[in-house]
Design an enzyme around this catalytic site. Structure first.
Site, short mmCIF file in Angstrom:
data_model
loop_
_atom_site.label_atom_id
_atom_site.label_comp_id
_atom_site.label_asym_id
_atom_site.label_seq_id
_atom_site.Cartn_x
_atom_site.Cartn_y
_atom_site.Cartn_z
N ASP A 12 0.83 -1.21 0.00
CA ASP A 12 0.00 0.00 0.00
C ASP A 12 0.87 1.26 0.00
O ASP A 12 1.98 1.26 0.53
CB ASP A 12 -0.92 -0.02 1.23
N HIS A 29 2.84 3.24 -8.93
CA HIS A 29 2.64 1.81 -9.19
C HIS A 29 3.85 1.23 -9.91
O HIS A 29 4.29 0.12 -9.62
CB HIS A 29 1.37 1.59 -10.02
N LEU A 123 11.06 -20.73 -4.44
CA LEU A 123 10.09 -19.80 -3.84
C LEU A 123 8.79 -19.85 -4.64
O LEU A 123 8.82 -19.90 -5.86
CB LEU A 123 10.64 -18.36 -3.88
C1 IPE Z 1 -5.53 -2.63 -0.21
O1 IPE Z 1 -5.14 -1.32 -0.45
C2 IPE Z 1 -5.52 -3.44 -1.45
C3 IPE Z 1 -4.21 -3.68 -2.03
C4 IPE Z 1 -3.07 -3.36 -1.51
C5 IPE Z 1 -4.23 -4.37 -3.29
P1 IPE Z 1 -6.20 -0.15 -0.69
O2 IPE Z 1 -5.42 1.09 -0.79
O3 IPE Z 1 -7.08 -0.49 -1.82
O4 IPE Z 1 -7.06 -0.23 0.65
P2 IPE Z 1 -7.89 0.86 1.43
O5 IPE Z 1 -8.78 1.51 0.42
O6 IPE Z 1 -6.93 1.82 2.03
O7 IPE Z 1 -8.62 0.08 2.47
C1 IPE Z 2 -1.34 0.22 -3.43
O1 IPE Z 2 -1.17 1.59 -3.45
C2 IPE Z 2 -1.65 -0.37 -4.79
C3 IPE Z 2 -3.04 -0.84 -4.93
C4 IPE Z 2 -3.93 -0.86 -4.01
C5 IPE Z 2 -3.43 -1.31 -6.25
P1 IPE Z 2 -2.41 2.58 -3.50
O2 IPE Z 2 -2.75 2.82 -4.93
O3 IPE Z 2 -3.52 2.11 -2.65
O4 IPE Z 2 -1.74 3.87 -2.88
P2 IPE Z 2 -2.39 4.91 -1.86
O5 IPE Z 2 -2.91 4.11 -0.71
O6 IPE Z 2 -3.50 5.61 -2.59
O7 IPE Z 2 -1.28 5.80 -1.47
MG MG Z 3 -4.02 2.41 -0.69
#
Ligand code: IPE
Ligand code: IPE
Ligand code: MG
Length: 236
Positions: A12, A29, A123
């Protein structure tokens, strides 16, 4: 050091990492893919047998279409580019989730990559794509219900099933439950991840955004894990 057999990461913070730098979320990303590479390498070096990564949740389909497309495109591209690395390093590649929602081209590339790496044993790298814990439990319950309905003579035997028996209906059948679940970016929630399988996982939260989570950070959460005392409800 006590090394976890299965490390799982909720990756995240890509968006925030990019926004903080005045960049487009997609740049976060893309940088996150580098962290996937680094953590996969570190997992092999540390002797971790399973590394699973939450890459895209069922809820993430609700993001702007442009971001969904960018994430799916990145998944496709990274998989193609990493195949030789998987083959050279004995990495078995698996994608789990609601595959019906993925584009046909992506699905066939996933199948090809899984097939080519299926005999690797150093792995197992599991990517959770279009996954959510509630979805997984529900699809497992539906499979179980169908099995009961189709086997009238075995009702009693099937209904006597315990939690271990239910494991085989989940998409993670055959994969040990995660010993450690890590979430980056300072958020302290599971966001519908491995709700059944994570029942007894150790949780570690890191303040680093995922693109900043590299080998050193990976080793550091393993160190934290090695100091945990797992009691499983018993008295030591
Ligand atoms: C959780 O992250 C899902 C992934 C890392 C794939 P999100 O950014 O989508 O989750 P919330 O919205 O903070 O709960
Ligand atoms: C995690 O990073 C990737 C996915 C959930 C696909 P985010 O895209 O949720 O990044 P933030 O949380 O908005 O910073
Ligand atoms: Mg996120």
């Amino acid at each position: 050091m006590k090394v976890p057999e299965h490390v799982s990461i909720i990756m995240d913070g890509n968006g925030r990492w990019a926004t903080e730098r005045g960049l487009d979320r997609t740049a976060g990303h893309m940088e996150g893919v580098e962290s996937v590479r680094a953590c996969t390498e570190a997992a092999v070096e540390c002797g971790v047998k399973y590394l699973s990564l939450y890459a895209f949740s069922e809820e993430n389909w609700g993001r702007p279409q442009s971001e969904v497309d960018a994430l799916m495109g990145l998944m496709f591209k990274s998989m193609v580019e990493e195949l030789s690395n998987f083959l050279d390093n004995g990495i078995r590649f698996i994608v789990l989730g609601n595959r019906q929602r993925l584009a046909e081209a992506l699905n066939s590339e996933i199948d090809a990559c899984m097939e080519k790496t299926k005999d690797n044993g150093t792995l197992t790298l599991v990517i959770f794509l279009s996954y959510s814990g509630k979805w997984d439990i529900l699809q497992a319950a539906k499979k179980f219900a169908l099995e009961v309905a189709r086997n009238p003579g075995r009702e009693e035997e099937l209904m006597a099933m315990g939690p271990e028996g239910f494991d085989r209906y989940l998409v993670t059948a055959g994969i040990p439950d995660p010993d450690l679940i890590v979430r980056t970016s300072g958020e302290m929630r599971l966001s519908n991840y491995l709700l059944w399988q994570g029942a007894y996982s150790e949780l570690v939260f890191s303040d680093l955004m995922w693109p900043d989570f590299r080998k050193e950070a990976f080793r550091s959460v393993l160190e934290t894990y090695s100091k945990r005392d797992r009691r499983y409800g018993k008295v030591k």
